[in-house]
Design an enzyme around this catalytic site. Structure first.
Site, PDB file in Angstrom:
ATOM      1  CG  HIS A 151      38.758  31.690  43.165  1.00  0.00           C
ATOM      2  ND1 HIS A 151      39.390  31.137  44.256  1.00  0.00           N
ATOM      3  CD2 HIS A 151      37.999  32.686  43.667  1.00  0.00           C
ATOM      4  CE1 HIS A 151      39.023  31.765  45.355  1.00  0.00           C
ATOM      5  NE2 HIS A 151      38.174  32.713  45.016  1.00  0.00           N
ATOM      6  CG  ASP A 182      42.179  29.116  44.411  1.00  0.00           C
ATOM      7  OD1 ASP A 182      42.242  29.892  43.449  1.00  0.00           O
ATOM      8  OD2 ASP A 182      41.201  29.075  45.181  1.00  0.00           O
ATOM      9  CB  SER A 260      38.958  35.020  47.440  1.00  0.00           C
ATOM     10  OG  SER A 260      37.872  34.198  47.768  1.00  0.00           O
TER      11      SER A 260
END
Length: 570
Positions: A151, A182, A260
């Site tokens: 993402h 992911d 992230s």
């Protein structure tokens, strides 16, 4: 005699030594700021206060600041004077910064990821949204590759990487994006980027209560950030980005926006996971989630094996727990048998040819399945048996033992990825559309529902679309859920303006299989009228000749370059 003092007056303080004065002016700085300490934390020592042959003193005399760290009070007091009462140099008193940096060498392999995104506009599929920028984290692994979250680089236009302590951003190339897990893999062609940095090594999966350190570049600053915690849970988690369920770690370290893609390191500096999401709820705090090493290594080995990301296979069945004793007895299961009952099988799954509804799955690849659908994981732990399936690769085979009509059967099943009627992603491709007489037809996907109804689309979208999304199964690999997205108002479509997000079931009596099938039937239609059968027994009828003639004017009015997306032309 003792010294006498006058009442109400304080004694004059003794003049402090240079070392004491210097130590009082220093504040402890973080390791990350060791190369850029503010003026209040540095000083220059004079030639008289240091040994003339000390190389540090030569730097000091040239006027360059000396970077120091405050020693403990006990250490200061024990080293303030030597046996002759002379002052000891500040350079000898304070430990070197370099020694502190070497404690966590893996931090140098953590990079900051800068990405410019240009997302498709699913509600107006012939155009894209305004571009925006984001920053996240990543880290170097072997083979001149960098890992980050999928993402973090979704719908990327440009990706740049910056190493810790560097002022240069390097252009990166995206090698693979794994939406289900992911994870994304990047590389940099510039050799300078790889100089002086060692890749992160992967460690074993941590146990509960093992300490982990999450390193990255979260919001709140530009430099590297470190948060610590422990592993608090390990189970099959819902991966928000990929709408899948894979093995995940729950930790109590803070994971914020920008973290992230950063690594989670164990106490030996080895990577045990990738930070990727956190739980935001008024009743919880500091619950973060980490992608563990088995999922990461599966992604890397999948790429190395196939030259591209092929995905995580699944067993395309819906199953029911067999915990009720009456239910087990009715299915012919004795006390020695445990398993789960198959409710439905995906028509597109390879196992649909051998398995049947009401089969009891007893074991997968020799591992017995309990009545609640779990299998032994580690000492004192159990986990959903889908973990065993996710360890396989697309195209692999597995032995499945089932109970059918009181007989035990074994099947050798080929595993494949999941084909959903309403896909969770369109894997970076632009959305498809087809326009005729102002009617905009498109295929439903999760990004489309989110574009139309917001992040709470599971509550706000039409019930029939949600039912298809949550419960319907694709009957063929190329089946799509085609809807009238909107009607661009024109004289020819008077009375149809209120049709929005309604499924198209048939065209001129023929069922609509997918969007390309619909476009092909309309373009090649020789009938006088175009008749569309919609959901809720609604129909749309247009005269074919005038409908096709009006389409060009409608496209011009709305500045639409083509009546259909490029993928429908091929």
């Amino acid at each position: 005699m003792g010294e006498t003092r006058k009442r109400g007056r304080k004694p004059k303080p003794k003049p402090a030594t240079e070392e004491e004065t210097a130590s009082q002016d220093y504040s402890i700085a973080s390791i990350d700021d060791a190369d850029s300490l503010p003026a209040t934390t540095t000083t220059t020592t004079t030639a008289e206060a240091v040994e003339p042959n000390d190389p540090d003193s030569q730097r000091s005399r040239r006027g360059r600041p000396k970077k120091i760290k405050v020693a403990s009070p006990e250490r200061r007091s024990s080293r303030l004077a030597d046996s002759n009462g002379d002052c000891v140099a500040a350079a000898e008193l304070i430990p070197k910064w370099e020694g502190a940096v070497k404690v966590v060498p893996s931090m140098d392999a953590v990079v900051k990821v800068f990405c410019v995104h240009t997302e498709p506009n699913f509600s107006l599929p012939w155009q894209r949204k305004r571009q925006y920028s984001s920053s996240s984290s990543g880290f170097l692994v072997g083979g001149r590759r960098v890992l980050t979250n999928a993402h973090s680089v979704e719908h990327y236009t440009q990706v740049k990487l910056k190493k810790r302590g560097s002022d240069t951003k390097y252009l990166a190339t995206v090698l693979a994006i794994g939406t289900e897990c992911d994870i994304a893999m990047l590389t940099v062609s510039d050799d300078e980027f790889w100089e002086g940095v060692s890749p992160v090594e992967f460690g074993d999966m941590p146990a509960l209560q093992d300490a982990v350190t999450v390193v990255g570049y979260p919001i709140g600053g530009d430099t590297i950030s470190v948060t610590s915690g422990v592993v608090s849970r390990m189970e099959i988690l819902s991966y928000v980005h990929g709408s899948t369920e894979l093995l995940g770690l729950q930790i109590d370290a803070a994971i914020n926006s920008g973290n992230s893609g950063g690594p989670a390191l164990n106490d030996k500096g080895k990577c045990v996971g990738i930070a990727f999401q956190s739980l935001k709820h008024e009743d919880v705090e500091n619950i973060g989630y980490v992608i563990p090493t088995p999922v990461i290594l599966h992604f890397i080995q999948d790429y190395e094996k196939n030259g591209a990301y092929t995905g995580f296979p699944i067993l395309g069945v819906e199953w029911q727990k067999m915990e009720n004793p009456d239910l087990r007895m009715s299915m012919g299961m004795g006390p020695d048998k445990k398993g789960v009952r198959i409710r439905r099988i995906e028509p597109t799954a390879p196992e649909s040819h051998v398995l049947k509804p009401s089969d009891i799955i007893l074991s997968f690849d020799g591992v017995n399945i309990a009545n609640d659908g779990t299998v032994p994981f580690r000492h004192g732990e159990r986990i959903g048996f889908s973990y065993l399936v996710s360890q396989k690769y697309t195209g692999d085979r597995a032995q499945v033992k089932v109970l059918r009509n009181s007989q035990i059967l074994e099947f050798n099943i080929k595993l494949a990825t999941h084909k959903r009627l309403v896909p969770a992603h369109i894997k970076g491709r632009p959305p498809s559309y087809y326009i005729i007489a102002g009617f905009v037809f498109t295929a439903v996907s999760v990004p489309y529902l989110r574009s139309e109804y917001g992040k709470d689309y599971e509550f706000d979208a039409p019930v029939k679309l949600l039912n298809k999304h949550l419960h319907s199964m694709a009957q063929s690999v190329d089946e799509q859920l085609v809807v009238v997205s909107q009607v661009l108002v024109s004289d020819i479509n008077i009375g149809y303006e209120d049709i929005v997000n309604t499924q198209v079931l048939a065209f001129n009596g023929k069922p609509v299989k997918n969007l390309k099938n619909l476009a092909s039937m309309v373009e090649s239609c020789d009938d006088e009228y175009l008749k569309f059968d919609l959901e809720y027994q609604q129909i749309v009828v247009l005269k074919a000749s005038t409908a096709k003639a009006a389409t060009l004017d409608i496209l011009t009015t709305h500045c639409i370059p083509s009546a259909m997306s490029e993928d429908l032309n091929t």
